[in-house]
Design a protein around this motif. Structure first.
Motif, PDB file in Angstrom:
ATOM      1  N   UNK A 155      32.965 -46.758   2.170  1.00  0.00           N
ATOM      2  CA  UNK A 155      33.800 -47.771   2.822  1.00  0.00           C
ATOM      3  C   UNK A 155      35.151 -47.904   2.122  1.00  0.00           C
ATOM      4  N   UNK A 156      36.153 -48.317   2.886  1.00  0.00           N
ATOM      5  CA  UNK A 156      37.473 -48.564   2.332  1.00  0.00           C
ATOM      6  C   UNK A 156      37.464 -49.846   1.508  1.00  0.00           C
ATOM      7  N   UNK A 157      38.527 -50.043   0.742  1.00  0.00           N
ATOM      8  CA  UNK A 157      38.649 -51.243  -0.062  1.00  0.00           C
ATOM      9  C   UNK A 157      38.367 -51.024  -1.530  1.00  0.00           C
ATOM     10  N   UNK A 158      38.069 -49.816  -1.917  1.00  0.00           N
ATOM     11  CA  UNK A 158      37.829 -49.471  -3.321  1.00  0.00           C
ATOM     12  C   UNK A 158      37.785 -47.971  -3.465  1.00  0.00           C
ATOM     13  N   UNK A 159      38.230 -47.473  -4.610  1.00  0.00           N
ATOM     14  CA  UNK A 159      38.306 -46.025  -4.787  1.00  0.00           C
ATOM     15  C   UNK A 159      36.915 -45.442  -5.037  1.00  0.00           C
ATOM     16  N   UNK A 160      36.647 -44.307  -4.386  1.00  0.00           N
ATOM     17  CA  UNK A 160      35.355 -43.622  -4.474  1.00  0.00           C
ATOM     18  C   UNK A 160      35.532 -42.347  -5.299  1.00  0.00           C
ATOM     19  N   UNK A 191      45.990 -48.183  -6.271  1.00  0.00           N
ATOM     20  CA  UNK A 191      46.746 -49.120  -5.428  1.00  0.00           C
ATOM     21  C   UNK A 191      46.504 -48.837  -3.945  1.00  0.00           C
ATOM     22  N   UNK A 192      46.523 -47.564  -3.575  1.00  0.00           N
ATOM     23  CA  UNK A 192      46.309 -47.191  -2.175  1.00  0.00           C
ATOM     24  C   UNK A 192      44.898 -47.536  -1.708  1.00  0.00           C
ATOM     25  N   UNK A 193      43.936 -47.478  -2.625  1.00  0.00           N
ATOM     26  CA  UNK A 193      42.535 -47.698  -2.253  1.00  0.00           C
ATOM     27  C   UNK A 193      42.238 -49.141  -1.869  1.00  0.00           C
ATOM     28  N   UNK A 194      43.127 -50.061  -2.155  1.00  0.00           N
ATOM     29  CA  UNK A 194      42.884 -51.461  -1.805  1.00  0.00           C
ATOM     30  C   UNK A 194      42.753 -51.647  -0.293  1.00  0.00           C
TER      31      UNK A 194
END
Length: 292
Positions: free
Chosen positions: A28-33, A180-183
């Motif tokens: 899921x988006x909202x955090x870096x994997x 930053x982009x992963x937020x």
């Protein structure tokens, strides 16, 4: 806007060789994997499936509920992909190369120059002028690849070994940018170098021997590793314990060189337990010392 990638019993074979099988995960988006695994584990093959470059031999991948195996167009519309080796045309300038990539992505001419200028600033290449890509250093070429990945503000960003060719300062800048982009996006970094994602990953996938041996948070992996990392001074003869199923690293301490050993028990009387690093937790898990 939250987006989601679902892996459903995903498998891949090349001839008679099974690269991986029955991979299942929800990303899921909202955090870096962070996608971790040793060389040859199949990380790059998995990345090529996620970026629709190859099709799996079994199973499916769904983006927001839609199969990208049967209908890859939706993923390609929202994807920014940074491969291990950035393809580039040696006689183009940075501005010309990004304009070319923007045209491939179907961006409107009105937005192209504004985005190119902003992205060149973001990767510290705004002053390259008429310098051609063939005259760029390896790190500069990698940064141009990063800028190309970010063209058209993609919802999904997938980077395969993104720190290749970067010096330490550039690596830190790249990590900060991706975090930053992963937020607000789904960002996946595939690497075998734990330091690439140690400080920024919210979710970890460890691919090894054809399956995900771990999927969870870095903190949970560290918690499971508590009680398995020992430290003691190296002997004057430079010998370390030969305990079965243990892994050793050396660190410089205030009073000399210390041994850090990953094991359930060690035979050194002066050994004491220490807080594990994520790299030690990862190595211990890969080698079966730390139970998952």
């Amino acid at each position: 806007m939250q987006v989601e990638i679902q892996l459903d019993n995903l498998g891949m074979k090349f001839g008679q060789i099974q690269i991986f099988s029955e991979l299942n995960a929800t990303l899921k988006s909202g955090g870096l994997i962070g996608l971790l695994g040793p060389n040859g584990a199949g990380k790059s093959t998995l990345i090529k499936i996620l970026t629709t470059l190859v099709k799996p031999t079994s199973g499916d991948v769904r983006f927001d509920g839609q199969s990208i195996v049967r209908k890859p167009g939706r993923m390609r519309q929202v994807l920014g992909y940074l491969p291990q080796q950035v393809p580039f045309y040696p006689n183009l300038t940075a501005d010309e190369y990004l304009a070319y990539i923007a045209n491939i992505k179907g961006m409107s001419h009105r937005d192209v120059q504004t985005q190119i200028h902003a992205l060149l600033e973001k990767v510290n290449l705004e002053n390259t002028g008429n310098k051609q890509l063939k005259d760029f250093s390896g790190g500069m070429q990698q940064r141009i690849g990063i800028a190309a990945t970010l063209l058209n503000d993609p919802l999904v960003i997938i980077a395969d070994e993104p720190s290749t060719g970067l010096d330490p300062e550039e690596r830190v800048a790249l990590r900060n940018l991706l975090a930053e982009l992963a937020r607000e996006r789904l960002v996946i970094i595939s690497t075998h170098i734990v330091s690439d994602i140690e400080a920024i990953a919210d979710d970890l996938l460890i691919l090894n021997q054809g399956h995900f041996m771990y999927h969870g948070s870095p903190n949970e992996l560290l918690r499971r590793s508590d009680g398995y990392v020992w430290e003691y001074p190296m002997s004057e003869r430079g010998q370390v314990s030969n305990d079965e199923a243990s892994l050793v690293s050396l660190v410089q301490g205030i009073d000399g060189i210390n041994v850090r050993q990953i094991a359930a028990q060690v035979g050194q009387s002066d050994a004491h337990l220490v807080v594990p690093t994520l790299e030690e937790a990862y190595i211990g898990a890969l080698n079966g010392v730390i139970p998952l």
